[in-house]
Design an enzyme around this catalytic site. Structure first.
Site, mmCIF file in Angstrom:
data_model
loop_
_atom_site.group_PDB
_atom_site.id
_atom_site.type_symbol
_atom_site.label_atom_id
_atom_site.label_comp_id
_atom_site.label_asym_id
_atom_site.label_seq_id
_atom_site.Cartn_x
_atom_site.Cartn_y
_atom_site.Cartn_z
ATOM 1 N N SER A 232 24.123 28.133 37.847
ATOM 2 C CA SER A 232 25.020 29.231 38.136
ATOM 3 C C SER A 232 26.112 29.318 37.082
ATOM 4 O O SER A 232 25.840 29.439 35.899
ATOM 5 C CB SER A 232 25.571 29.072 39.549
ATOM 6 O OG SER A 232 26.206 30.241 39.994
ATOM 7 N N GLU B 266 17.403 35.635 43.823
ATOM 8 C CA GLU B 266 18.748 35.373 43.303
ATOM 9 C C GLU B 266 19.798 36.331 43.858
ATOM 10 O O GLU B 266 20.967 35.984 43.991
ATOM 11 C CB GLU B 266 18.750 35.455 41.772
ATOM 12 C CG GLU B 266 17.992 34.347 41.080
ATOM 13 C CD GLU B 266 18.733 33.028 41.044
ATOM 14 O OE1 GLU B 266 19.816 32.929 41.651
ATOM 15 O OE2 GLU B 266 18.217 32.080 40.413
#
Length: 542
Positions: A206, A334
């Site tokens: 991330s 996602e």
């Protein structure tokens, strides 16, 4: 980049005070902890820079390669940096590294090193959440021992100031500079722990992966690193804007700090440096809530000579990025974690897309036309939405949620990963790609969402009662360790696992990480949609 940190419940594995391993750094002796349960040793809370407090608040990090005093108690993790929501024990004095290593090393051991950078949307996160002991244990088991390091970096307004004033004072992208400084510390000192500073692999998820990708752009990362692994993050996963566009946001932040109540809003650093931490936290929260962006204080374009001089797509097209071998991948769904579950109309999806692209240097009609094309390419058909492969199930939500989640996932993750990896291969960089699709029980509308692969990579899922899931976790650790050791995930050591083909211009394949079907697949899912997104990188701030 995620709103909920995944706490790895392995902090206490093998930690004991039965023995106290030591390492000598200059004139200072570090006293760590023995970890007999995983055949390892731990050294934590080691400073790599001067504390960024007082006059050093909002200043670039000042590297410290030596320590003060004869003894440092290195038996605990360094404290988290200031963040939202609050983390236990957090402090501005947080720029530290932690080291996990196999037992019995000397400065002549020269093991490969894996350095982890955490995520958390650049507003939260801590190295202490990520215990590398199971990765180290697996590296020993497979006969290719490594050293694991992780680090803290500044977050929110303290790590990512924005606006014209921050630009003029050289205070942009401080968190990225913290990371680079920590890597320089590792390069200088890891030999004392038994590491090889010429074989350092950075990996992160991330915001951690976004950071790594950003470091490819103009930091000469190859000075300190020879390989990278990027989990769910590419340059511009958080849309990149110029610092000037954040001036209003910064002034909203400063206005909310009592010490700056009467300050000139174009000259706030003086009063902000004297403000209390509590007021900084409160004002950061106030400013974040005022932003139209999901993540307000993030890396920005900082101009010529900066960490991110221009949009990444421009640098990529010219080959002006670090040519370091890497693995890059994404999870199947996602976008779900970042999509408003109350969205219930096409207009709501459209407005959300327009908001995230503002401010724009393009005329509004051009942006509206592009968004209209995206809506055409992603019809309101739940069987095509995210979470993918869930048919017409809408989980009690509007079908527009699955539509928006598919768009968000592709625009911010899938398209960028594909563009990044294809650009690298066109310039001769060795690259491997993956798509993590392992089903997550009871995940509902989130599916195989952002961050779900972390517990596999850190070996937590290897402890599960499901043999297939446990095996996938071990296989993923073996792929990652193999790449760090040899620049190839296929060293044949450890678990039996399929051959992971490199991604090339003529062989655009990625590995599907799935406990029931671990195999290579073509990188062509949603080809038309992703090709359109990637055809407009400047419009979408990529």
């Amino acid at each position: 980049m995620y709103t909920r940190l995944i706490s790895l419940i392995i902090l206490g594995i093998g930690l004991t005070r039965a023995s106290n391993p030591t390492v000598k750094l200059g004139k200072t002796t570090l006293i760590g902890l023995d970890m007999p349960g995983v055949h390892g040793e731990f050294f934590g809370g080691i400073p790599f820079a001067k504390p960024p407090i007082g006059e050093l608040r909002f200043e670039p990090p000042v590297l410290e390669t030596t320590l003060q005093g004869g003894i440092l108690n290195a038996s605990e993790f360094g404290v988290p940096c200031i963040q939202i929501p609050s983390a236990s024990g957090m402090s501005e004095d947080c720029l530290t590294v932690n080291v996990f290593r196999p037992q019995g090393l000397t400065s002549k051991s020269r093991l490969p090193v894996m350095v982890w950078i955490y995520g958390g949307g650049f507003i939260a996160g801590s190295a202490s959440i990520y215990n590398g002991s199971l990765i180290v244990q697996q590296s020993i088991t497979r006969g290719t021992p490594i050293i694991f390091v992780n680090l803290n970096y500044r977050l929110g307004t303290l790590g990512f100031p924005t606006g014209s004033e921050a630009q003029s004072k050289g205070a942009l992208n401080l968190g990225l500079k913290d990371q680079l400084t920590a890597l320089e510390w590792v390069h200088t000192n890891i030999g004392a722990f038994g590491g090889d500073n010429s074989r350092v692999t950075i990996f992160g998820e991330s915001a951690g992966a976004i950071s790594i990708a950003d470091l490819f752009l103009n930091s000469k990362l190859e000075r300190f690193v020879r390989a990278a692994i990027l989990e769910s993050g590419s340059p511009a996963t958080t849309s990149l804007f110029t610092s000037e566009s954040g001036t209003s946001l910064w002034q909203t932040f400063a206005r909310a700090v009592p010490a700056c109540a009467s300050a000139n809003l174009n000259n706030t650093f003086g009063c902000l440096k004297s403000a209390s931490v509590a007021d900084i936290i409160s004002a950061t929260s106030t400013a974040s809530k005022s932003s139209t962006q999901d993540f307000a204080f993030v890396p920005v374009i900082d101009g010529e000579g900066g960490m991110i001089p221009v949009l990444p797509s421009v640098l990529q097209s010219r080959g002006l990025v670090s040519r370091i071998p890497f693995i890059a991948g994404t999870n199947l769904d996602e976008g779900t974690l970042f999509t408003d579950q109350t969205v219930n109309s096409s207009a709501g999806v459209e407005n959300g897309l327009l908001e995230t692209q503002m401010p724009s240097t393009f005329p509004l009609p051009i942006l509206q036309s592009a968004v209209a094309r995206i809506l055409d390419l992603y019809p309101d058909d739940p069987s095509l939405g995210s979470p993918f492969s869930t048919g017409n199930e809408t989980f009690g939500l509007s079908s527009q949620y699955k539509r928006a989640a598919a768009i968000n996932g592709d625009m911010n993750f899938q398209a960028l990963r594909r563009a990044w990896i294809q650009s690298a291969t066109s310039h001769g960089v060795g690259v491997y790609g993956y798509l993590f699709t392992d089903p997550q029980p009871n995940s509902g509308a989130l599916g195989v969402s952002h961050s779900k692969e972390i517990v596999y990579v850190f070996g937590v899922q290897a402890l599960t009662g499901d043999p297939a899931v446990a095996l996938l976790s071990v296989q993923m650790m073996d792929y990652w360790i193999s790449f760090a050791v040899s620049l190839n995930p296929n060293d044949g050591k450890g678990s039996k696992r399929p051959f992971w083909s490199p991604y090339t211009s003529t062989n655009q394949e990625i590995i599907q990480l799935n406990s029931a079907n671990l195999t290579m697949i073509p990188d062509n899912y949603r080809k038309e949609q992703i090709s359109f997104i990637n055809s407009e990188p400047l419009l979408f701030h990529h």
